[in-house]
Design an enzyme around this catalytic site. Structure first.
Site, short mmCIF file in Angstrom:
data_model
loop_
_atom_site.label_atom_id
_atom_site.label_comp_id
_atom_site.label_asym_id
_atom_site.label_seq_id
_atom_site.Cartn_x
_atom_site.Cartn_y
_atom_site.Cartn_z
N CYS A 77 66.35 -3.10 59.50
CA CYS A 77 65.18 -3.60 60.18
C CYS A 77 65.01 -5.09 59.89
CB CYS A 77 63.99 -2.82 59.67
SG CYS A 77 62.52 -3.26 60.49
N CYS A 86 58.11 0.02 54.69
CA CYS A 86 59.21 0.39 53.79
C CYS A 86 59.23 -0.56 52.60
CB CYS A 86 60.56 0.26 54.49
SG CYS A 86 60.78 1.43 55.83
N ASP A 395 49.56 22.22 46.50
CA ASP A 395 50.16 21.04 47.14
C ASP A 395 49.09 19.95 47.23
OD1 ASP A 395 51.59 19.22 48.62
OD2 ASP A 395 51.73 20.45 50.43
N CYS A 422 53.31 15.22 45.57
CA CYS A 422 53.72 13.95 46.19
C CYS A 422 53.58 12.81 45.19
CB CYS A 422 52.93 13.69 47.46
SG CYS A 422 51.16 13.69 47.20
N1 SAH Z 1 50.06 21.92 52.21
C1 SAH Z 1 49.75 21.09 53.36
C2 SAH Z 1 48.86 19.89 53.04
C3 SAH Z 1 49.18 19.11 51.82
S1 SAH Z 1 48.37 17.55 51.70
C4 SAH Z 1 51.00 20.67 54.07
O1 SAH Z 1 52.09 20.76 53.54
O2 SAH Z 1 50.90 20.24 55.22
C5 SAH Z 1 47.03 17.85 50.66
C6 SAH Z 1 45.87 18.51 51.33
O3 SAH Z 1 44.87 18.71 50.35
C7 SAH Z 1 45.20 17.72 52.44
O4 SAH Z 1 45.12 18.54 53.58
C8 SAH Z 1 43.80 17.40 51.90
O5 SAH Z 1 42.81 17.41 52.89
C9 SAH Z 1 43.59 18.52 50.94
N2 SAH Z 1 42.64 18.30 49.81
C10 SAH Z 1 42.35 17.16 49.18
N3 SAH Z 1 41.55 17.38 48.14
C11 SAH Z 1 41.31 18.72 48.10
C12 SAH Z 1 40.56 19.57 47.24
N4 SAH Z 1 39.90 19.09 46.21
N5 SAH Z 1 40.56 20.89 47.50
C13 SAH Z 1 41.25 21.40 48.55
N6 SAH Z 1 41.98 20.63 49.40
C14 SAH Z 1 42.01 19.31 49.18
#
Ligand code: SAH
Length: 468
Positions: A77, A86, A395, A422
């Site tokens: 890029c 990036c 997650d 993440c």
């Molecule tokens: N498992 C999903 C989303 C993961 S991202 C996937 O793979 O697509 C993390 C998610 O956690 C987001 O949707 C966010 O809105 C949510 N989140 C953030 N803080 C939270 C909390 N305290 N309790 C529950 N969900 C939460």
């Protein structure tokens, strides 16, 4: 020991890059003084110009590459160095993967206090380009009045006027060209951040990789877009889209707040439904402009398959999927579990999760709105400690899990915990807690969801110690 000498501002000094920092910058020493050098690669011999110094370290920019590192490649890029998207395009992909593997390993050792983490090799991409299914372009105006649409330069709000992106989707350039023409032709007013005046703020594009459906969402500081019928016509006739791709959803998003947050809450349909459809494996998902949906569908499939593999489901298990978003992992697991309970803080995402379950005829998934650290402890208390889980999947966002949630998870004694993360630093912190409270760390496998950036995801399996 060499006496540490602080270089002066604007001084040009020779340096060899020895390490890579958390944001992908190169790190080296000059007379014992540490310099962080943007866009530098381990092994580079450089002349750098010192920009800013603090007591124990400073920042510098490359003046000249004297001898390039064997790991250095030409970024594909042209604006790689300026663009905020990036950070490490100049590093060969192989080295990027090694860097991310080590990043996770080091966090587990340093923050998690885990001596010998059971790391599995990182899951990379075969072709680490054109992988994103979502792009958000800020729209602005140059001083001469010309419309600019593109990417924010790193750490600023100045817009680099291009839609060419080697990690974006190939439909973005022709679509943005179309929208740019329309805005100019119709003399549509453009939003100005300073004065909070003007209409068009951002363009959001989404693409379903498997369905080839495209969504265009124009974010406006108002509730109407003048001449929107012309926009629809021009977009539907947009030339040069990749083969078989077609626009199925055009909508507006109303954002009248003075904020850096890109999207407002209200969606106004212009053409087609306000969502596109996509598949991950056999599961179909409806994705609206506001939905959280993983941006790299090729790697997401591998990530979810890995999570499914670690859960080791046979069909009889009760599973909790915490931080479930639009139910992506929940529905993936529901194919192999007896029952899945999803918890997510955003109500709209739970609406999507429920309709996605219906869309796929999945009846063994139930969803709760609320913070995981509130919903789970509350449900657990209400049931008198009776709610049960064979497997708990988490997650969380970058900040990781709240300790009160980890406490409840431990009290529920699931046989397995699968932690999708993440951020390796908060993952390591949370693993430390779980290991100290009765769990064995079995496997950690990084997955490269974001090639050319410094971000890394990983999937971790823990099992309950006295089960063995
Ligand atoms: N498992 C999903 C989303 C993961 S991202 C996937 O793979 O697509 C993390 C998610 O956690 C987001 O949707 C966010 O809105 C949510 N989140 C953030 N803080 C939270 C909390 N305290 N309790 C529950 N969900 C939460």
């Amino acid at each position: 020991m060499e006496q540490v000498k602080i270089p002066g501002k604007n001084e040009v000094v020779p340096i060899t890059i020895e390490d890579i920092g958390a944001d992908g910058e190169g790190i080296g020493k000059v007379h014992g003084f540490t310099l962080f050098v943007k866009d530098a690669v381990v092994g580079d011999e450089l002349l750098v110009k010192v920009m800013k110094t603090k007591k124990t370290y400073g920042y510098a920019r490359i003046e000249q590459i004297v001898t390039p590192s064997p790991y250095r490649v030409n970024p594909r890029c042209e604006i790689a160095s300026k663009c905020g998207g990036c950070q490490i395009q100049q590093l060969s992909y192989e080295e990027q993967l090694r860097y991310k593997q080590n990043k996770v390993l080091n966090c587990l050792k340093r923050i998690g206090g885990i001596e010998n983490p059971p790391m599995e090799p990182i899951v990379g991409m075969e072709n680490p380009y054109y992988y994103r299914n979502k792009a958000q372009f800020p729209v602005g105006k140059r001083t001469d009045g010309e419309v600019v649409i593109g990417f924010y330069a790193g750490r600023t709000h100045s817009i680099i006027d291009t839609a060419k992106c080697h990690i974006g989707d190939e439909s973005t350039e022709p679509l943005i060209a179309c929208i740019r023409n329309f805005l100019k032709q119709e003399n549509i007013s453009i939003y100005d951040e300073e004065s909070h005046q003007g209409l068009v703020r951002h363009i959001l594009l989404r693409v379903g990789f498997t369905t080839k459906e495209l969504m265009i969402c124009v974010v406006i500081n108002g509730k109407e877009l003048p001449a929107s019928d012309k926009l629809i016509k021009q977009i539907l006739a947009c030339p040069n889209l990749p083969k078989d791709f077609r626009v199925t959803s055009i909508c507006l998003n109303k954002n009248t707040k003075k904020t850096n947050v890109i999207l407002g809450e209200e969606i106004i349909p212009l053409y087609g439904p306000t969502y596109i459809t996509d598949y991950i494996g056999d599961i179909k998902y409806q994705i609206s402009p506001l939905s959280f949906y993983q941006v790299n569908p090729v790697q997401t499939k591998k990530l979810y398959e890995l999570a499914l593999d670690y859960t080791d489901l046979t069909g009889n298990e009760l599973v909790w999927d915490l931080y479930c978003g639009i139910g992506t992992i929940s529905l993936f697991l529901a194919q192999k579990a007896k029952m899945v309970y999803g918890v997510e803080i955003i109500p709209q995402a739970i609406e999507d999760a429920k309709s996605n379950a219906k869309l796929n005829d999945i009846n063994n998934a139930e969803f709760f709105v609320g913070a995981a650290e509130e919903v789970l402890p509350k449900q657990y208390q209400l049931s008198g400690g009776k709610i049960y889980a064979d497997v708990i999947v988490v997650d969380p966002p970058r900040k990781g899990c709240d300790e009160s949630l980890l406490e409840t998870i431990v009290a529920m004694e699931p046989k397995r915990i699968v932690y999708v993360s993440c951020d390796p630093a908060t993952l390591a912190r949370d693993l430390k807690y779980l290991i100290e409270h009765g769990y064995d760390l079995k496997k950690v496998r990084p997955v490269d969801q974001f090639p050319h950036s410094v971000h890394v995801e990983s999937v971790t399996l823990l099992t309950r110690r006295n089960e063995l």
